[in-house]
Design a protein around this motif. Structure first.
Motif, short mmCIF file in Angstrom:
data_model
loop_
_atom_site.label_atom_id
_atom_site.label_comp_id
_atom_site.label_asym_id
_atom_site.label_seq_id
_atom_site.Cartn_x
_atom_site.Cartn_y
_atom_site.Cartn_z
N ASN A 173 0.78 -1.23 0.05
CA ASN A 173 -0.17 0.00 0.03
C ASN A 173 0.82 1.10 0.00
OD1 ASN A 173 -2.42 -1.30 -0.05
ND2 ASN A 173 -2.73 -1.21 2.22
N ALA A 174 1.70 1.36 0.65
CA ALA A 174 2.71 2.31 0.74
C ALA A 174 3.32 2.78 -0.66
CB ALA A 174 3.92 2.34 1.65
N ASN A 175 3.82 1.67 -1.45
CA ASN A 175 4.16 1.98 -2.67
C ASN A 175 3.23 2.60 -3.56
OD1 ASN A 175 6.87 1.47 -1.88
ND2 ASN A 175 6.74 -0.75 -2.83
N THR A 176 2.12 1.83 -3.44
CA THR A 176 0.81 2.30 -4.59
C THR A 176 0.54 3.93 -4.08
OG1 THR A 176 -0.88 1.25 -3.42
CG2 THR A 176 0.22 -0.08 -5.17
N ALA A 177 0.48 4.07 -2.86
CA ALA A 177 0.13 5.48 -2.37
C ALA A 177 1.09 6.37 -2.74
CB ALA A 177 -0.04 5.32 -0.98
N ALA A 178 2.40 6.23 -2.75
CA ALA A 178 3.51 7.08 -3.23
C ALA A 178 3.12 7.15 -4.67
CB ALA A 178 4.92 6.42 -2.92
N LEU A 179 2.99 5.96 -5.50
CA LEU A 179 2.77 6.17 -6.89
C LEU A 179 1.98 7.15 -7.21
CD1 LEU A 179 3.55 5.11 -9.84
CD2 LEU A 179 2.10 3.37 -9.51
N CYS A 180 0.60 7.08 -6.63
CA CYS A 180 -0.50 7.92 -6.80
C CYS A 180 -0.03 9.45 -6.62
CB CYS A 180 -1.80 7.54 -6.02
SG CYS A 180 -3.01 8.57 -6.02
N GLU A 181 0.69 9.56 -5.24
CA GLU A 181 1.20 11.05 -4.98
C GLU A 181 2.05 11.34 -6.05
OE1 GLU A 181 1.00 14.20 -2.93
OE2 GLU A 181 0.30 12.24 -1.94
N ILE A 296 9.57 15.45 1.60
CA ILE A 296 8.91 13.93 2.33
C ILE A 296 7.22 14.30 2.72
CG2 ILE A 296 8.84 12.81 4.57
CD1 ILE A 296 11.95 13.46 4.61
N VAL A 297 6.51 13.33 2.18
CA VAL A 297 5.06 13.63 2.16
C VAL A 297 4.38 12.67 3.23
CG1 VAL A 297 2.92 13.30 0.79
CG2 VAL A 297 5.10 13.83 -0.13
N PHE A 298 3.81 13.45 4.12
CA PHE A 298 2.99 12.85 5.34
C PHE A 298 1.49 12.34 4.66
CE2 PHE A 298 6.29 14.78 7.21
CZ PHE A 298 6.59 14.48 8.79
N GLY A 299 1.44 11.20 4.44
CA GLY A 299 0.28 10.59 3.86
C GLY A 299 -0.35 9.26 4.67
N GLY A 300 -1.00 8.64 3.94
CA GLY A 300 -1.70 7.27 4.61
C GLY A 300 -2.97 7.68 5.03
N THR A 335 -2.51 16.14 0.34
CA THR A 335 -3.95 16.58 0.00
C THR A 335 -4.88 15.58 -0.73
OG1 THR A 335 -3.16 17.90 -1.86
CG2 THR A 335 -3.09 19.01 0.13
N LEU A 336 -4.19 14.61 -1.25
CA LEU A 336 -5.14 13.45 -2.20
C LEU A 336 -6.13 13.01 -1.57
CD1 LEU A 336 -2.37 11.87 -4.14
CD2 LEU A 336 -3.69 13.94 -4.94
N GLY A 337 -5.78 12.33 -0.30
CA GLY A 337 -6.95 12.02 0.65
C GLY A 337 -7.74 10.66 -0.17
N GLY A 338 -8.91 10.45 0.24
CA GLY A 338 -9.57 9.24 -0.52
C GLY A 338 -8.78 8.04 -0.50
N GLU A 339 -8.99 7.34 -1.63
CA GLU A 339 -8.44 6.06 -1.78
C GLU A 339 -7.16 6.05 -2.57
OE1 GLU A 339 -10.10 3.85 -0.06
OE2 GLU A 339 -11.37 5.39 0.25
N THR A 340 -6.12 6.68 -2.06
CA THR A 340 -4.91 6.74 -2.60
C THR A 340 -4.15 5.74 -3.26
OG1 THR A 340 -4.79 9.03 -1.42
CG2 THR A 340 -2.53 8.26 -2.33
N PRO A 341 -4.24 4.68 -2.06
CA PRO A 341 -3.15 3.42 -2.48
C PRO A 341 -4.19 2.71 -3.65
CG PRO A 341 -3.71 3.62 0.02
CD PRO A 341 -4.40 4.59 -0.70
N ALA A 342 -5.49 2.62 -3.57
CA ALA A 342 -6.31 1.98 -4.53
C ALA A 342 -6.14 2.47 -5.89
CB ALA A 342 -7.66 2.00 -4.54
N VAL A 343 -6.17 4.00 -6.16
CA VAL A 343 -5.89 4.82 -7.34
C VAL A 343 -4.48 4.19 -7.72
CG1 VAL A 343 -5.79 6.97 -8.30
CG2 VAL A 343 -7.39 6.51 -6.67
N GLY A 344 -3.51 4.54 -6.83
CA GLY A 344 -2.05 4.17 -7.29
C GLY A 344 -2.09 2.63 -7.78
#
Length: 355
Positions: A173-181, A296-300, A335-344
């Protein structure tokens, strides 16, 4: 060439030609082929910045096809459908120890709903990207946190591919969220970033020159490895904050309820933030030294007030030398929020097959 069009929505045929190490005739011929295949569209003519003729804007054709994405976290599943141009729709549902088959059935229902919403058919999907919390083992399976332990017995790519009759690509999940970001968020401004994913656990994804860094075993960014067993109990994982609040007598039942809890018991959250800040600062300095990111992005799933509290407590250990200090990354909240890992995750098939 498709990747260049994706990365710059304002790209014109003339600007792309200037970037490519090909002759003008070759670029025009390749673009004509992509247009005939339905992958790109020629948009309105854009006047040149200097002398020359107007050039058509290059657009990815959103109706060429789509990809599906799934993100499995400890208490929820995110699902996404992404068209060829990056437009996407998402859904999510809660889970609590549900069986693998039960979750796959609900994902199937979500796919149907999202495909209908995006006006695609199943046969328009080129593949499925599936992300899960946890690290990759040598046998190709993932080792997730305790609430998803039963998924560790699953060959994720094979099971998902057989279930939905589509090729499947997997990641954490961290990788796909990073990809989305990288594709839709702060990556538009920073080509090199580290995405800190605050969920039940705590991980990271590393983007270097716009591409996701995996490492030799697929576990680049598995930052939990830097803590000793004693320190691991004081790392900035939201699952540990959840346990901390429950021990203090507060009725907080899931990660998603932490945001509301911060408003009710800010002092209790502040005590926890103070305790985990040294471990977080070690991570910030470690990824700064090793990856040298611009940001460095604070996400999840971290609530914005808690992310800001962490940033306020952040400390870089770099020391001046001869009156100068090395460049340090910006600390930003996603600022993406939502389903960031799924989108990634939905990006994975498109990147593998087309970009």
């Amino acid at each position: 060439m498709l990747s260049a069009v994706w990365q710059d929505p304002e790209q014109t045929r003339a600007s792309l030609t200037a970037r490519m190490e090909l002759t003008q005739q070759s670029v025009h011929r390749l673009l004509s082929t992509l247009h005939e295949d339905g992958m790109i569209l020629f948009g309105p003519l854009v006047p040149p910045k200097r002398k020359g003729k107007p050039s058509p804007r290059l657009l990815l054709n959103p109706r060429f096809g789509c990809a599906l994405g799934v993100s499995l976290d400890t208490d929820r599943v995110g699902v996404a459908c992404m068209d060829f141009a990056g437009g996407h729709v998402t859904r999510q549902f809660s889970i609590a120890g549900d069986s693998v088959e039960a979750v796959l059935n609900r994902i199937d229902e979500a796919f149907d709903a999202l495909l209908a919403q995006a006006r695609f058919r199943r046969e328009d999907a080129v593949g499925v990207g599936c992300a899960i919390a946890g690290y990759l083992m040598k046998n190709g399976r993932y080792n997730p946190p305790e609430p998803l332990k039963h998924w560790s017995e699953v060959d994720l790519a094979r099971r998902v591919s057989e279930r939905f009759r589509l090729p499947c690509w997997t990641d954490n999940n961290a990788n796909t969220a990073a990809l989305c970001e990288a594709m839709f968020g702060l990556g538009r401004s920073y080509r090199n970033l580290v995405y800190l994913s605050f969920n039940y656990g705590f991980g990271a994804g590393i983007i270097s020159e716009g591409d996701l860094l995996h490492g030799a075993f697929g576990n680049a960014g598995e930052i939990g490895m830097i803590f000793t067993p004693e320190e691991a109990e004081s790392r900035p994982a939201l699952g540990l904050l959840l346990a901390h609040l429950r021990r203090a007598g507060h009725d907080v039942r899931s990660i998603e309820e932490i945001g509301a809890a911060i408003g009710r018991v800010p002092d209790e959250v502040a005590v926890w933030a103070d305790r985990v800040a040294p471990q977080l600062n070690r991570v910030i300095n470690a990824v700064t030294a090793v990856a040298d990111p611009e940001c460095i992005v604070f996400g999840g799933q971290i609530p914005r007030p808690l992310a800001q509290a962490f940033i306020d407590r952040a400390e870089f250990f770099a020391r001046p030398r001869h009156g100068h200090i090395n460049p340090l990354p910006e600390l930003e909240i996603s600022t993406l929020g939502g389903e960031t890992p799924a989108v990634g995750a939905a990006c994975l098939p498109l990147r593998a097959l087309l970009f």
